[in-house]
Design a protein around this motif. Structure first.
Motif, short mmCIF file in Angstrom:
data_model
loop_
_atom_site.label_atom_id
_atom_site.label_comp_id
_atom_site.label_asym_id
_atom_site.label_seq_id
_atom_site.Cartn_x
_atom_site.Cartn_y
_atom_site.Cartn_z
N VAL A 226 -3.98 -3.18 -5.31
CA VAL A 226 -3.38 -4.05 -6.32
C VAL A 226 -4.03 -3.81 -7.68
CG1 VAL A 226 -3.15 -6.45 -7.05
CG2 VAL A 226 -2.64 -5.82 -4.70
N LEU A 227 -5.35 -3.56 -7.70
CA LEU A 227 -6.06 -3.37 -8.97
C LEU A 227 -5.87 -1.97 -9.55
CD1 LEU A 227 -9.45 -5.19 -8.22
CD2 LEU A 227 -7.57 -6.00 -9.66
N PHE A 228 -5.96 -0.94 -8.70
CA PHE A 228 -6.02 0.42 -9.22
C PHE A 228 -4.78 1.27 -8.89
CE2 PHE A 228 -10.43 -0.92 -8.35
CZ PHE A 228 -10.91 -0.89 -9.66
N LEU A 229 -4.00 0.89 -7.91
CA LEU A 229 -2.80 1.66 -7.56
C LEU A 229 -1.67 0.69 -7.20
CD1 LEU A 229 -2.59 4.78 -7.47
CD2 LEU A 229 -2.65 4.61 -4.99
N PRO A 230 -1.24 -0.12 -8.17
CA PRO A 230 -0.30 -1.21 -7.85
C PRO A 230 1.06 -0.75 -7.36
CG PRO A 230 -0.57 -0.96 -10.22
CD PRO A 230 -1.60 -0.09 -9.59
N ARG A 231 1.45 0.47 -7.69
CA ARG A 231 2.77 0.95 -7.25
C ARG A 231 2.75 1.50 -5.83
NH1 ARG A 231 5.06 5.13 -11.25
NH2 ARG A 231 6.87 4.83 -9.90
N GLY A 232 1.57 1.74 -5.28
CA GLY A 232 1.47 2.25 -3.92
C GLY A 232 1.26 3.75 -3.85
N ILE A 233 1.07 4.24 -2.63
CA ILE A 233 0.72 5.65 -2.43
C ILE A 233 1.86 6.59 -2.79
CG2 ILE A 233 0.15 7.38 -0.67
CD1 ILE A 233 -1.41 5.24 0.80
N VAL A 234 3.04 6.35 -2.25
CA VAL A 234 4.15 7.28 -2.44
C VAL A 234 4.56 7.42 -3.90
CG1 VAL A 234 6.59 7.69 -1.91
CG2 VAL A 234 5.00 7.06 -0.08
N PRO A 235 4.76 6.34 -4.67
CA PRO A 235 5.06 6.52 -6.10
C PRO A 235 3.95 7.24 -6.86
CG PRO A 235 5.63 4.31 -5.41
CD PRO A 235 4.86 4.92 -4.28
N ALA A 236 2.69 6.96 -6.49
CA ALA A 236 1.57 7.64 -7.16
C ALA A 236 1.59 9.13 -6.88
CB ALA A 236 0.25 7.02 -6.71
N LEU A 237 1.83 9.51 -5.61
CA LEU A 237 1.90 10.93 -5.27
C LEU A 237 3.09 11.60 -5.93
CD1 LEU A 237 0.96 10.87 -1.47
CD2 LEU A 237 -0.47 11.57 -3.39
N ALA A 238 4.22 10.90 -6.00
CA ALA A 238 5.40 11.46 -6.68
C ALA A 238 5.13 11.69 -8.15
CB ALA A 238 6.59 10.52 -6.49
N GLY A 239 4.44 10.74 -8.79
CA GLY A 239 4.10 10.92 -10.19
C GLY A 239 3.13 12.06 -10.41
N LEU A 240 2.16 12.20 -9.50
CA LEU A 240 1.19 13.30 -9.60
C LEU A 240 1.88 14.64 -9.41
CD1 LEU A 240 -1.81 14.04 -9.86
CD2 LEU A 240 -1.99 13.85 -7.37
N THR B 253 -9.05 -4.35 5.75
CA THR B 253 -7.65 -4.40 5.33
C THR B 253 -7.49 -5.19 4.03
OG1 THR B 253 -6.97 -4.31 7.66
CG2 THR B 253 -5.33 -5.03 6.05
N GLY B 254 -8.18 -6.33 3.94
CA GLY B 254 -8.13 -7.12 2.72
C GLY B 254 -8.70 -6.37 1.53
N LEU B 255 -9.80 -5.64 1.74
CA LEU B 255 -10.41 -4.85 0.67
C LEU B 255 -9.46 -3.75 0.20
CD1 LEU B 255 -12.89 -4.18 -1.06
CD2 LEU B 255 -13.73 -2.76 0.85
N ILE B 256 -8.77 -3.11 1.13
CA ILE B 256 -7.80 -2.07 0.77
C ILE B 256 -6.69 -2.66 -0.08
CG2 ILE B 256 -6.02 -0.54 1.70
CD1 ILE B 256 -7.89 -0.02 4.07
N VAL C 265 0.83 -1.21 0.00
CA VAL C 265 0.00 0.00 0.00
C VAL C 265 0.86 1.26 0.00
CG1 VAL C 265 -1.67 1.32 1.35
CG2 VAL C 265 -1.98 -1.14 1.06
N GLY C 266 1.92 1.29 0.81
CA GLY C 266 2.77 2.47 0.88
C GLY C 266 3.58 2.68 -0.37
N GLY C 267 4.09 1.61 -0.94
CA GLY C 267 4.89 1.74 -2.17
C GLY C 267 6.23 1.05 -2.04
N LEU C 268 6.39 -0.08 -2.74
CA LEU C 268 7.67 -0.78 -2.74
C LEU C 268 8.71 0.02 -3.50
CD1 LEU C 268 6.74 -4.54 -3.31
CD2 LEU C 268 7.88 -3.57 -1.33
N GLY C 269 9.97 -0.17 -3.13
CA GLY C 269 11.04 0.55 -3.80
C GLY C 269 11.20 1.97 -3.34
#
Length: 345
Positions: free
Chosen positions: A304-318, A296-299, A261-265
């Motif tokens: 995995v379906l809509f934000l597979p890279r996680g929160i931090v990479p998504a925010l960085a890209g935005l 937790t399982g739903l999150i 969820v947070g973002g691997l890598g």
């Protein structure tokens, strides 16, 4: 000190100081303390998995080993300095021995996950079965499923009667998290860290370049275990009891979900994922309408379906899309080229 590391140091100090000042106004320090500890635990797997490419299903094993090592040593020594050191060294040594067996045995990623999962199960079953009076280490009785209560909590080194608790303990945990973050940053910016990331990307190529891949993976695996052991010792001080649930499969699964969820890598992703989901679990635990495990399982499924890279990479890209330098279109590039030729002509 390289400029990038100096920037990391300054940023970490400023952000840590702001969070220590602001967050207690919003959330109690008792809850914030465990969120900081979980953030450290998430970072330990983020280092191993996100940067080393080693999927470990047994991070809870090192977390529990650190907690139990601290509790046993604290009962036998009556202070906390040596137990804290042992809580880091014992999981690191255990992980190094396990890593030598796995990596020098040339096991694939699937078998690595299975073995770490099995080791966690073995430790969980063993600790649960130590309820008898014969399971004693020095003065410490393991206690089976009841766990070990009543050990010496964190104190000022050299003064066992000067306990560190309450708000002060939160400050200690927050500063420890910041120090671990800086150490991980320094490790990843070193030549060792760059090679570790290269192993994650293409292990065969790094091996052909002459690096000992197995040794480096073992060291990285042990470093992640040491961080998890430190988090376990801090958690033992926070809860003032250690139980076999620290080794449970649920705990192992939660750590993996935090990182996804947070973002691997990323270094910050596992920390934010751990703190955010742990706080959500705390809030959900105060009601009985919805099961928190289901949420937790739903999150996890949604990410995995809509934000597979996680929160931090998504925010960085935005952020990069919104405020970064935008490439000029072809028409603008051609116009600039014609103007340049005209001026030079």
């Amino acid at each position: 000190m390289p400029g990038s590391l100096q920037k990391d140091l300054a940023t970490t100090i400023v952000v840590t100081a702001l969070l220590i000042w602001v967050m207690p106004m919003l959330i109690g320090t008792f809850t914030l303390t465990v969120l900081a500890i979980y953030g450290m635990l998430g970072l330990s797997l983020g280092l191993i998995w996100g940067f080393g490419g080693i999927l470990c299903f047994g991070q809870a094993a090192f977390f529990g080993l650190g907690a139990y090592t601290y509790a046993i040593a604290a009962i036998n020594t009556g202070e906390s300095t040596l137990p804290m050191i042992l809580a880091v060294l014992v999981p690191a040594l255990f992980a190094a021995l396990l890593g030598i067996m796995m990596f020098y045995g040339r096991l694939t990623d699937v078998y690595l996950g299975v073995i770490t999962l099995v080791v966690t199960l073995i430790l969980f079953k063993f600790i649960n079965s130590t309820a008898g009076p014969q399971y004693v280490i020095g003065k410490a009785r393991l206690g089976g499923f009841n766990g070990i209560p009543g050990f010496q909590t964190l104190n000022i080194p050299g003064n066992p009667d000067a306990y560190i608790w309450g708000d002060t303990y939160f400050y200690v945990c927050a500063i420890m998290l910041a120090l671990v973050y800086l150490l991980v940053s320094a490790l990843l910016r070193s030549s060792f860290g760059r090679v570790a990331v290269g192993i994650r990307e293409n292990e065969t190529r790094i091996s052909l370049m002459g690096y000992d891949v197995r040794a480096r993976k073992t060291v990285l695996f042990a470093a992640g275990a040491a961080i998890a052991g430190l988090a376990g010792a801090l958690f033992a001080n926070w809860g003032e009891i250690v139980t076999p649930n620290l080794f449970s499969l649920g705990q192992s699964a939660e750590i993996i979900i935090w990182c996804i969820v947070g973002g691997l890598g990323t270094r910050l992703g596992p920390i934010l994922g751990a703190a955010g989901l742990a706080y959500l679990k705390f809030l959900l635990g105060q009601q009985s309408v919805v099961d928190n495990t289901l949420i937790t399982g739903l999150i996890l499924v949604l990410f995995v379906l809509f934000l597979p890279r996680g929160i931090v990479p998504a925010l960085a890209g935005l952020w990069k899309i919104s405020f970064g330098r935008r490439p000029l279109g072809r028409i603008h590039q051609a116009r600039r080229l014609r103007n340049r030729e005209r001026n030079h002509g």
